[in-house]
Scaffold this motif. Structure first.
Motif, PDB file in Angstrom:
ATOM      1  N   CYS A  15     -46.616  63.181  85.592  1.00  0.00           N
ATOM      2  CA  CYS A  15     -45.523  62.051  85.776  1.00  0.00           C
ATOM      3  C   CYS A  15     -46.022  60.661  86.230  1.00  0.00           C
ATOM      4  O   CYS A  15     -45.588  59.825  85.575  1.00  0.00           O
ATOM      5  CB  CYS A  15     -44.205  62.537  86.375  1.00  0.00           C
ATOM      6  SG  CYS A  15     -43.469  63.871  85.673  1.00  0.00           S
ATOM      7  N   ALA A  16     -46.447  60.679  87.201  1.00  0.00           N
ATOM      8  CA  ALA A  16     -47.009  59.340  87.579  1.00  0.00           C
ATOM      9  C   ALA A  16     -47.925  58.493  87.065  1.00  0.00           C
ATOM     10  O   ALA A  16     -47.510  57.434  86.633  1.00  0.00           O
ATOM     11  CB  ALA A  16     -47.737  59.740  89.238  1.00  0.00           C
ATOM     12  N   LEU A  48     -54.250  55.243  88.145  1.00  0.00           N
ATOM     13  CA  LEU A  48     -53.480  56.055  87.441  1.00  0.00           C
ATOM     14  C   LEU A  48     -52.655  56.727  88.112  1.00  0.00           C
ATOM     15  O   LEU A  48     -51.466  57.342  87.627  1.00  0.00           O
ATOM     16  CB  LEU A  48     -54.171  57.015  86.411  1.00  0.00           C
ATOM     17  CG  LEU A  48     -54.787  56.003  85.195  1.00  0.00           C
ATOM     18  CD1 LEU A  48     -55.698  57.218  84.340  1.00  0.00           C
ATOM     19  CD2 LEU A  48     -53.707  55.256  84.488  1.00  0.00           C
ATOM     20  N   MET A  49     -52.808  57.075  89.561  1.00  0.00           N
ATOM     21  CA  MET A  49     -52.255  57.834  90.419  1.00  0.00           C
ATOM     22  C   MET A  49     -51.347  57.096  91.415  1.00  0.00           C
ATOM     23  O   MET A  49     -50.799  57.389  92.283  1.00  0.00           O
ATOM     24  CB  MET A  49     -52.819  59.048  91.071  1.00  0.00           C
ATOM     25  CG  MET A  49     -53.671  60.107  90.410  1.00  0.00           C
ATOM     26  SD  MET A  49     -52.053  61.231  89.671  1.00  0.00           S
ATOM     27  CE  MET A  49     -52.971  62.080  88.743  1.00  0.00           C
ATOM     28  N   PRO A  54     -44.316  58.935  95.948  1.00  0.00           N
ATOM     29  CA  PRO A  54     -42.885  58.792  95.408  1.00  0.00           C
ATOM     30  C   PRO A  54     -42.575  59.378  94.109  1.00  0.00           C
ATOM     31  O   PRO A  54     -41.372  59.965  94.073  1.00  0.00           O
ATOM     32  CB  PRO A  54     -42.578  57.218  95.473  1.00  0.00           C
ATOM     33  CG  PRO A  54     -43.766  56.661  95.147  1.00  0.00           C
ATOM     34  CD  PRO A  54     -44.978  57.546  95.739  1.00  0.00           C
ATOM     35  N   THR A  55     -43.489  59.640  93.229  1.00  0.00           N
ATOM     36  CA  THR A  55     -43.269  60.350  92.061  1.00  0.00           C
ATOM     37  C   THR A  55     -42.823  61.713  92.466  1.00  0.00           C
ATOM     38  O   THR A  55     -41.992  62.477  91.921  1.00  0.00           O
ATOM     39  CB  THR A  55     -44.281  60.202  91.063  1.00  0.00           C
ATOM     40  OG1 THR A  55     -44.417  58.908  90.895  1.00  0.00           O
ATOM     41  CG2 THR A  55     -43.857  61.145  89.869  1.00  0.00           C
ATOM     42  N   ALA A  56     -43.594  62.490  93.245  1.00  0.00           N
ATOM     43  CA  ALA A  56     -43.486  63.863  93.769  1.00  0.00           C
ATOM     44  C   ALA A  56     -42.082  63.771  94.436  1.00  0.00           C
ATOM     45  O   ALA A  56     -41.713  64.936  94.369  1.00  0.00           O
ATOM     46  CB  ALA A  56     -44.633  64.210  94.696  1.00  0.00           C
ATOM     47  N   LEU A  57     -41.868  62.923  95.319  1.00  0.00           N
ATOM     48  CA  LEU A  57     -40.568  63.226  96.093  1.00  0.00           C
ATOM     49  C   LEU A  57     -39.496  63.015  94.935  1.00  0.00           C
ATOM     50  O   LEU A  57     -38.186  63.460  95.499  1.00  0.00           O
ATOM     51  CB  LEU A  57     -40.493  61.967  97.038  1.00  0.00           C
ATOM     52  CG  LEU A  57     -41.324  62.193  98.308  1.00  0.00           C
ATOM     53  CD1 LEU A  57     -41.604  60.954  99.116  1.00  0.00           C
ATOM     54  CD2 LEU A  57     -41.033  63.633  99.131  1.00  0.00           C
ATOM     55  N   ARG A  58     -39.651  62.450  93.966  1.00  0.00           N
ATOM     56  CA  ARG A  58     -38.639  62.323  93.028  1.00  0.00           C
ATOM     57  C   ARG A  58     -38.478  63.597  92.101  1.00  0.00           C
ATOM     58  O   ARG A  58     -37.278  64.131  91.879  1.00  0.00           O
ATOM     59  CB  ARG A  58     -38.849  61.068  92.079  1.00  0.00           C
ATOM     60  CG  ARG A  58     -37.660  60.848  90.946  1.00  0.00           C
ATOM     61  CD  ARG A  58     -38.151  59.940  89.835  1.00  0.00           C
ATOM     62  NE  ARG A  58     -39.291  60.487  88.979  1.00  0.00           N
ATOM     63  CZ  ARG A  58     -39.930  59.863  88.229  1.00  0.00           C
ATOM     64  NH1 ARG A  58     -39.779  58.496  87.850  1.00  0.00           N
ATOM     65  NH2 ARG A  58     -40.915  60.385  87.548  1.00  0.00           N
ATOM     66  N   GLU A  59     -39.550  63.872  91.673  1.00  0.00           N
ATOM     67  CA  GLU A  59     -39.648  65.055  90.710  1.00  0.00           C
ATOM     68  C   GLU A  59     -39.473  66.391  91.388  1.00  0.00           C
ATOM     69  O   GLU A  59     -38.897  67.395  90.833  1.00  0.00           O
ATOM     70  CB  GLU A  59     -41.150  65.254  90.220  1.00  0.00           C
ATOM     71  CG  GLU A  59     -41.280  63.941  89.161  1.00  0.00           C
ATOM     72  CD  GLU A  59     -40.312  64.060  88.096  1.00  0.00           C
ATOM     73  OE1 GLU A  59     -40.266  65.105  87.374  1.00  0.00           O
ATOM     74  OE2 GLU A  59     -39.807  62.760  87.870  1.00  0.00           O
ATOM     75  N   LYS A 114     -40.925  53.928  94.074  1.00  0.00           N
ATOM     76  CA  LYS A 114     -41.939  54.277  92.849  1.00  0.00           C
ATOM     77  C   LYS A 114     -41.973  53.103  91.910  1.00  0.00           C
ATOM     78  O   LYS A 114     -43.397  52.908  91.641  1.00  0.00           O
ATOM     79  CB  LYS A 114     -41.559  55.511  92.401  1.00  0.00           C
ATOM     80  CG  LYS A 114     -42.849  55.964  91.324  1.00  0.00           C
ATOM     81  CD  LYS A 114     -42.189  56.802  90.050  1.00  0.00           C
ATOM     82  CE  LYS A 114     -41.478  56.028  89.048  1.00  0.00           C
ATOM     83  NZ  LYS A 114     -41.964  55.351  88.137  1.00  0.00           N
ATOM     84  N   THR A 115     -41.090  52.545  91.471  1.00  0.00           N
ATOM     85  CA  THR A 115     -41.317  51.786  90.269  1.00  0.00           C
ATOM     86  C   THR A 115     -41.776  50.439  90.950  1.00  0.00           C
ATOM     87  O   THR A 115     -42.846  49.726  90.144  1.00  0.00           O
ATOM     88  CB  THR A 115     -39.744  51.499  89.618  1.00  0.00           C
ATOM     89  OG1 THR A 115     -39.533  52.684  89.016  1.00  0.00           O
ATOM     90  CG2 THR A 115     -40.022  50.395  88.456  1.00  0.00           C
ATOM     91  N   VAL A 116     -41.465  49.726  91.989  1.00  0.00           N
ATOM     92  CA  VAL A 116     -42.004  48.810  92.674  1.00  0.00           C
ATOM     93  C   VAL A 116     -43.322  49.276  92.792  1.00  0.00           C
ATOM     94  O   VAL A 116     -44.411  47.878  92.722  1.00  0.00           O
ATOM     95  CB  VAL A 116     -41.210  48.555  94.014  1.00  0.00           C
ATOM     96  CG1 VAL A 116     -42.114  47.388  94.756  1.00  0.00           C
ATOM     97  CG2 VAL A 116     -39.897  47.963  93.576  1.00  0.00           C
ATOM     98  N   MET A 117     -43.719  50.217  93.502  1.00  0.00           N
ATOM     99  CA  MET A 117     -45.175  50.383  93.744  1.00  0.00           C
ATOM    100  C   MET A 117     -46.216  50.519  92.439  1.00  0.00           C
ATOM    101  O   MET A 117     -47.226  49.959  92.313  1.00  0.00           O
ATOM    102  CB  MET A 117     -45.421  52.050  94.208  1.00  0.00           C
ATOM    103  CG  MET A 117     -44.950  52.019  95.803  1.00  0.00           C
ATOM    104  SD  MET A 117     -45.589  53.490  96.446  1.00  0.00           S
ATOM    105  CE  MET A 117     -47.376  53.446  96.789  1.00  0.00           C
TER     106      MET A 117
END
Length: 163
Positions: A15-16, A48-49, A54-59, A114-117
Protein backbone atom coordinates in the motif's frame (compact mmCIF):
# COMPACT_ATOMS: atom_id res chain seq x y z
CA UNK A 1 -8.30 -9.18 15.85
CA UNK A 2 -4.53 -9.61 16.24
CA UNK A 3 -4.28 -11.59 12.98
CA UNK A 4 -6.32 -8.95 11.17
CA UNK A 5 -4.06 -6.20 12.51
CA UNK A 6 -0.89 -8.06 11.49
CA UNK A 7 -2.35 -8.71 8.02
CA UNK A 8 -3.05 -5.01 7.66
CA UNK A 9 0.44 -4.05 8.78
CA UNK A 10 1.92 -6.53 6.31
CA UNK A 11 -0.14 -5.02 3.50
CA UNK A 12 1.60 -1.68 4.07
CA UNK A 13 4.54 -2.98 2.04
CA UNK A 14 2.27 -2.90 -0.98
CA UNK A 15 0.00 0.00 0.00
CA UNK A 16 2.75 2.52 0.83
CA UNK A 17 4.38 2.49 -2.62
CA UNK A 18 0.98 2.46 -4.35
CA UNK A 19 -0.23 5.44 -2.29
CA UNK A 20 3.00 7.31 -3.04
CA UNK A 21 2.70 6.66 -6.77
CA UNK A 22 -0.96 7.72 -6.84
CA UNK A 23 -0.24 10.88 -4.83
CA UNK A 24 2.64 11.82 -7.11
CA UNK A 25 0.59 11.10 -10.23
CA UNK A 26 -2.10 13.46 -8.94
CA UNK A 27 0.51 16.20 -8.64
CA UNK A 28 2.40 15.61 -11.89
CA UNK A 29 -0.10 13.99 -14.25
CA UNK A 30 2.51 11.40 -15.30
CA UNK A 31 1.59 7.79 -15.94
CA UNK A 32 2.55 5.10 -13.41
CA UNK A 33 5.75 3.94 -15.17
CA UNK A 34 7.10 7.45 -15.62
CA UNK A 35 6.17 8.29 -12.01
CA UNK A 36 7.99 5.24 -10.64
CA UNK A 37 11.07 5.98 -12.74
CA UNK A 38 11.14 9.62 -11.61
CA UNK A 39 10.68 8.72 -7.94
CA UNK A 40 13.49 6.13 -8.06
CA UNK A 41 15.78 8.48 -9.99
CA UNK A 42 15.27 11.16 -7.34
CA UNK A 43 15.39 9.08 -4.19
CA UNK A 44 16.52 5.55 -5.00
CA UNK A 45 14.41 2.44 -4.49
CA UNK A 46 13.98 3.14 -0.78
CA UNK A 47 11.86 6.21 -1.61
CA UNK A 48 9.00 3.88 -2.50
CA UNK A 49 8.74 2.92 1.17
CA UNK A 50 8.65 6.50 2.46
CA UNK A 51 5.60 6.65 4.70
CA UNK A 52 5.56 2.90 5.40
CA UNK A 53 5.12 3.31 9.19
CA UNK A 54 2.02 5.50 9.06
CA UNK A 55 0.64 3.34 6.25
CA UNK A 56 1.04 0.28 8.50
CA UNK A 57 -0.68 2.13 11.35
CA UNK A 58 -3.55 2.97 9.02
CA UNK A 59 -3.85 -0.46 7.39
CA UNK A 60 -3.72 -2.43 10.67
CA UNK A 61 -6.94 -0.91 12.06
CA UNK A 62 -8.54 -0.97 8.61
CA UNK A 63 -8.02 -4.72 8.41
CA UNK A 64 -9.45 -5.10 11.91
CA UNK A 65 -12.53 -3.18 10.74
CA UNK A 66 -12.97 -5.34 7.68
CA UNK A 67 -11.97 -8.76 8.97
CA UNK A 68 -13.15 -8.58 12.60
CA UNK A 69 -15.46 -5.61 13.14
CA UNK A 70 -17.62 -6.02 10.04
CA UNK A 71 -18.83 -9.58 10.83
CA UNK A 72 -19.63 -8.65 14.43
CA UNK A 73 -21.65 -5.58 13.47
CA UNK A 74 -23.27 -7.45 10.58
CA UNK A 75 -24.56 -10.21 12.85
CA UNK A 76 -25.86 -7.67 15.35
CA UNK A 77 -27.81 -5.84 12.65
CA UNK A 78 -29.18 -9.04 11.14
CA UNK A 79 -30.50 -10.17 14.54
CA UNK A 80 -32.53 -6.97 14.85
CA UNK A 81 -34.27 -7.06 11.45
CA UNK A 82 -37.19 -9.46 11.04
CA UNK A 83 -37.32 -9.61 7.23
CA UNK A 84 -34.57 -12.02 5.98
CA UNK A 85 -33.90 -10.11 2.74
CA UNK A 86 -33.78 -6.75 4.51
CA UNK A 87 -31.58 -8.32 7.20
CA UNK A 88 -29.11 -9.57 4.59
CA UNK A 89 -28.93 -6.26 2.73
CA UNK A 90 -29.04 -4.15 5.89
CA UNK A 91 -26.39 -6.32 7.49
CA UNK A 92 -23.94 -5.86 4.63
CA UNK A 93 -24.56 -2.22 3.91
CA UNK A 94 -25.14 -1.11 7.49
CA UNK A 95 -22.17 -2.99 8.92
CA UNK A 96 -19.95 -1.73 6.12
CA UNK A 97 -20.95 1.88 6.62
CA UNK A 98 -20.65 1.66 10.41
CA UNK A 99 -17.29 -0.13 10.56
CA UNK A 100 -15.72 1.60 7.57
CA UNK A 101 -16.65 5.12 8.56
CA UNK A 102 -15.79 4.52 12.23
CA UNK A 103 -12.33 3.30 11.39
CA UNK A 104 -11.91 6.16 8.90
CA UNK A 105 -12.49 8.59 11.77
CA UNK A 106 -10.06 6.69 14.00
CA UNK A 107 -7.30 6.46 11.38
CA UNK A 108 -7.76 9.84 9.65
CA UNK A 109 -5.00 11.60 11.65
CA UNK A 110 -2.44 8.91 10.77
CA UNK A 111 -3.58 8.95 7.13
CA UNK A 112 -3.02 12.70 7.07
CA UNK A 113 0.48 12.24 8.49
CA UNK A 114 1.16 9.54 5.87
CA UNK A 115 0.04 11.81 3.05
CA UNK A 116 2.20 14.69 4.27
CA UNK A 117 5.20 12.37 4.55
CA UNK A 118 4.64 10.99 1.06
CA UNK A 119 4.12 14.45 -0.39
CA UNK A 120 7.67 15.14 0.85
CA UNK A 121 8.97 11.75 -0.31
CA UNK A 122 12.61 12.84 -0.27
CA UNK A 123 12.21 13.62 3.43
CA UNK A 124 13.41 17.20 3.22
CA UNK A 125 10.97 18.36 5.92
CA UNK A 126 9.24 15.16 7.06
CA UNK A 127 11.73 12.35 7.59
CA UNK A 128 9.74 11.11 10.58
CA UNK A 129 6.10 10.78 11.55
CA UNK A 130 6.69 13.26 14.35
CA UNK A 131 8.01 15.86 11.91
CA UNK A 132 5.02 15.31 9.62
CA UNK A 133 2.57 15.54 12.54
CA UNK A 134 4.22 18.76 13.70
CA UNK A 135 3.88 20.17 10.19
CA UNK A 136 0.17 19.26 10.08
CA UNK A 137 -0.48 20.72 13.54
CA UNK A 138 1.39 23.93 12.71
CA UNK A 139 -0.70 24.33 9.56
CA UNK A 140 -4.02 24.32 11.39
CA UNK A 141 -4.10 22.66 14.80
CA UNK A 142 -5.93 19.44 15.61
CA UNK A 143 -8.66 20.05 13.04
CA UNK A 144 -6.04 19.90 10.28
CA UNK A 145 -5.58 16.18 10.96
CA UNK A 146 -9.21 15.64 9.94
CA UNK A 147 -9.15 17.55 6.67
CA UNK A 148 -10.73 15.36 3.99
CA UNK A 149 -12.48 13.12 6.51
CA UNK A 150 -15.94 13.22 4.90
CA UNK A 151 -14.94 11.81 1.50
CA UNK A 152 -12.61 9.27 3.13
CA UNK A 153 -15.34 8.11 5.55
CA UNK A 154 -17.75 7.67 2.65
CA UNK A 155 -15.09 5.78 0.68
CA UNK A 156 -14.24 3.49 3.60
CA UNK A 157 -17.89 3.01 4.55
CA UNK A 158 -18.81 1.89 1.04
CA UNK A 159 -15.62 -0.10 0.40
CA UNK A 160 -16.31 -2.73 3.05
CA UNK A 161 -19.69 -3.90 1.75
CA UNK A 162 -18.38 -3.79 -1.82
CA UNK A 163 -15.40 -5.95 -0.90
Amino acid sequence: VARAFVAGVASASLCAPIDLIVLDQQKTGYNAIRTIQRLINQGGYKVLMHGWYPTALREGPWSVAYLAGFPIVQEYIKKHIDNPIAAQIGGYVGAGIITGSTFAVITQPIDTVKTVMQDDYLGNNTKTMRAAARRVYTAGGLKEFYRGLAPRAINCGLAIPLI
